[in-house]
Design a protein around this motif. Structure first.
Motif, PDB file in Angstrom:
ATOM      1  N   VAL A  37       0.841  -1.207   0.000  1.00 58.85           N
ATOM      2  CA  VAL A  37       0.000   0.000   0.000  1.00 58.85           C
ATOM      3  C   VAL A  37       0.871   1.251   0.000  1.00 58.85           C
ATOM      4  O   VAL A  37       0.618   2.197  -0.749  1.00 58.85           O
ATOM      5  N   MET A  38       1.911   1.249   0.815  1.00 60.76           N
ATOM      6  CA  MET A  38       2.803   2.406   0.866  1.00 60.76           C
ATOM      7  C   MET A  38       3.442   2.669  -0.491  1.00 60.76           C
ATOM      8  O   MET A  38       3.580   3.809  -0.917  1.00 60.76           O
ATOM      9  N   ASP A  39       3.819   1.618  -1.173  1.00 57.58           N
ATOM     10  CA  ASP A  39       4.553   1.723  -2.434  1.00 57.58           C
ATOM     11  C   ASP A  39       3.641   1.984  -3.641  1.00 57.58           C
ATOM     12  O   ASP A  39       4.133   2.245  -4.731  1.00 57.58           O
ATOM     13  N   ALA A  40       2.332   1.933  -3.449  1.00 62.42           N
ATOM     14  CA  ALA A  40       1.384   2.017  -4.565  1.00 62.42           C
ATOM     15  C   ALA A  40       1.499   3.308  -5.367  1.00 62.42           C
ATOM     16  O   ALA A  40       1.306   3.299  -6.582  1.00 62.42           O
ATOM     17  N   ASP A  41       1.805   4.416  -4.708  1.00 64.56           N
ATOM     18  CA  ASP A  41       1.880   5.684  -5.428  1.00 64.56           C
ATOM     19  C   ASP A  41       3.269   5.944  -6.004  1.00 64.56           C
ATOM     20  O   ASP A  41       3.518   6.988  -6.598  1.00 64.56           O
ATOM     21  N   GLY A  42       4.189   4.986  -5.829  1.00 64.50           N
ATOM     22  CA  GLY A  42       5.525   5.131  -6.397  1.00 64.50           C
ATOM     23  C   GLY A  42       6.461   5.997  -5.578  1.00 64.50           C
ATOM     24  O   GLY A  42       7.590   6.240  -5.980  1.00 64.50           O
ATOM     25  N   GLN A  45       7.560   7.570   1.315  1.00 64.16           N
ATOM     26  CA  GLN A  45       7.789   8.695   2.220  1.00 64.16           C
ATOM     27  C   GLN A  45       8.286   8.193   3.577  1.00 64.16           C
ATOM     28  O   GLN A  45       7.872   7.137   4.051  1.00 64.16           O
ATOM     29  N   ASP A  46       9.173   8.966   4.195  1.00 62.55           N
ATOM     30  CA  ASP A  46       9.672   8.612   5.525  1.00 62.55           C
ATOM     31  C   ASP A  46       8.529   8.444   6.521  1.00 62.55           C
ATOM     32  O   ASP A  46       8.565   7.550   7.365  1.00 62.55           O
ATOM     33  N   SER A  51       5.403   4.962  10.014  1.00 58.94           N
ATOM     34  CA  SER A  51       4.094   4.430  10.398  1.00 58.94           C
ATOM     35  C   SER A  51       4.107   2.903  10.381  1.00 58.94           C
ATOM     36  O   SER A  51       3.637   2.257  11.327  1.00 58.94           O
ATOM     37  N   ILE A  52       4.655   2.330   9.332  1.00 58.15           N
ATOM     38  CA  ILE A  52       4.732   0.870   9.228  1.00 58.15           C
ATOM     39  C   ILE A  52       5.572   0.302  10.372  1.00 58.15           C
ATOM     40  O   ILE A  52       5.153  -0.644  11.054  1.00 58.15           O
ATOM     41  N   LYS A  53       6.737   0.871  10.599  1.00 59.99           N
ATOM     42  CA  LYS A  53       7.609   0.383  11.669  1.00 59.99           C
ATOM     43  C   LYS A  53       6.915   0.470  13.024  1.00 59.99           C
ATOM     44  O   LYS A  53       6.967  -0.471  13.820  1.00 59.99           O
ATOM     45  N   HIS A  54       6.277   1.598  13.270  1.00 58.25           N
ATOM     46  CA  HIS A  54       5.592   1.809  14.548  1.00 58.25           C
ATOM     47  C   HIS A  54       4.444   0.805  14.713  1.00 58.25           C
ATOM     48  O   HIS A  54       4.320   0.174  15.778  1.00 58.25           O
ATOM     49  N   VAL A 111      -1.560   4.773   4.691  1.00 64.64           N
ATOM     50  CA  VAL A 111      -1.831   5.660   3.552  1.00 64.64           C
ATOM     51  C   VAL A 111      -1.799   7.121   3.974  1.00 64.64           C
ATOM     52  O   VAL A 111      -1.174   7.951   3.312  1.00 64.64           O
ATOM     53  N   TYR A 112      -2.476   7.447   5.060  1.00 65.53           N
ATOM     54  CA  TYR A 112      -2.581   8.843   5.466  1.00 65.53           C
ATOM     55  C   TYR A 112      -1.359   9.353   6.237  1.00 65.53           C
ATOM     56  O   TYR A 112      -1.292  10.530   6.576  1.00 65.53           O
ATOM     57  N   ALA A 113      -0.383   8.499   6.484  1.00 67.82           N
ATOM     58  CA  ALA A 113       0.813   8.937   7.204  1.00 67.82           C
ATOM     59  C   ALA A 113       1.530  10.072   6.490  1.00 67.82           C
ATOM     60  O   ALA A 113       2.135  10.934   7.129  1.00 67.82           O
ATOM     61  N   ASP A 114       1.453  10.089   5.144  1.00 67.16           N
ATOM     62  CA  ASP A 114       2.098  11.173   4.400  1.00 67.16           C
ATOM     63  C   ASP A 114       1.120  12.299   4.076  1.00 67.16           C
ATOM     64  O   ASP A 114       1.495  13.276   3.429  1.00 67.16           O
ATOM     65  N   GLY A 115      -0.122  12.155   4.516  1.00 67.97           N
ATOM     66  CA  GLY A 115      -1.104  13.217   4.322  1.00 67.97           C
ATOM     67  C   GLY A 115      -1.738  13.251   2.949  1.00 67.97           C
ATOM     68  O   GLY A 115      -2.521  14.154   2.657  1.00 67.97           O
ATOM     69  N   VAL A 116      -1.439  12.276   2.101  1.00 65.58           N
ATOM     70  CA  VAL A 116      -1.950  12.292   0.736  1.00 65.58           C
ATOM     71  C   VAL A 116      -2.561  10.931   0.409  1.00 65.58           C
ATOM     72  O   VAL A 116      -1.935   9.898   0.628  1.00 65.58           O
ATOM     73  N   LEU A 117      -3.771  10.957  -0.130  1.00 65.58           N
ATOM     74  CA  LEU A 117      -4.405   9.728  -0.603  1.00 65.58           C
ATOM     75  C   LEU A 117      -4.272   9.683  -2.114  1.00 65.58           C
ATOM     76  O   LEU A 117      -4.779  10.550  -2.820  1.00 65.58           O
ATOM     77  N   HIS A 118      -3.569   8.679  -2.604  1.00 67.53           N
ATOM     78  CA  HIS A 118      -3.410   8.479  -4.041  1.00 67.53           C
ATOM     79  C   HIS A 118      -4.444   7.461  -4.493  1.00 67.53           C
ATOM     80  O   HIS A 118      -4.768   6.531  -3.765  1.00 67.53           O
TER      81      HIS A 118
END
Length: 161
Positions: A37-42, A45-46, A51-54, A111-118
């Motif tokens: 899911v994190m990688d879906a938008d290409g 983001q840190d 978020s995943i690690k936490h 998804v929302y960890a970077d503030g943007v929904l792709h």
């Protein structure tokens, strides 16, 4: 909500990720879908990585080398996967209906960890929800809650589109 996610996902059986597949350690399936899911938008983001690690550390009570190994193996599994079924099957098998809804909520948090929904992130969560038996109403409600939570936590940041 996160307390429910943590309590449900902590009950997943676990082992050493490097020794077995997702059937042996469904935590690998959880981590791989988070990465997917994190990688879906290409863009990785840190804030999404953190978020995943936490979420993984809090959910499974792991840290250090064990966490790094789980994440490394999850990335590898995602890169080698031909479809989502390899990830969704163990999750559906090991989580009850409430646990699956909580997992979808967890994906929205990534998804929302970077503030943007792709749109690709949205599409993947829709497909994952369908594959694990989470209905549209619950998926959309989890999305709404995650979006609202981000807005409350970071009210002055630009959320993008």
């Amino acid at each position: 909500m996160l307390d429910r996610v943590f309590s449900v996902l902590k009950d997943l059986p676990g082992g050493k990720p490097e020794r077995g597949g997702m059937d042996d350690d469904p935590r690998l399936a959880v981590a791989a879908l988070m990465y997917h899911v994190m990688d879906a938008d290409g863009r990785r983001q840190d804030s999404e990585w953190e978020s995943i690690k936490h979420l993984l550390a809090e959910t499974y009570g792991i840290k250090g080398d064990e966490l790094k190994t789980l994440i490394r193996e999850a990335v590898k599994a995602d890169q080698e996967a031909i479809d989502l079924y390899a990830f969704t099957s163990p999750i559906k098998r090991h989580l009850d209906a409430e646990g699956r809804k909580a997992f979808i909520a967890m994906l929205w948090d990534v998804v929302y960890a970077d503030g943007v929904l792709h749109e690709m992130e949205d599409n993947i969560i829709w497909r994952v929800a369908e594959l694990i038996g989470v209905d549209s109403r619950d998926r959309v409600e989890a999305r709404r809650k995650a979006a609202a939570s981000y807005a409350v936590q970071h009210p002055h940041e630009n959320k993008g589109s």
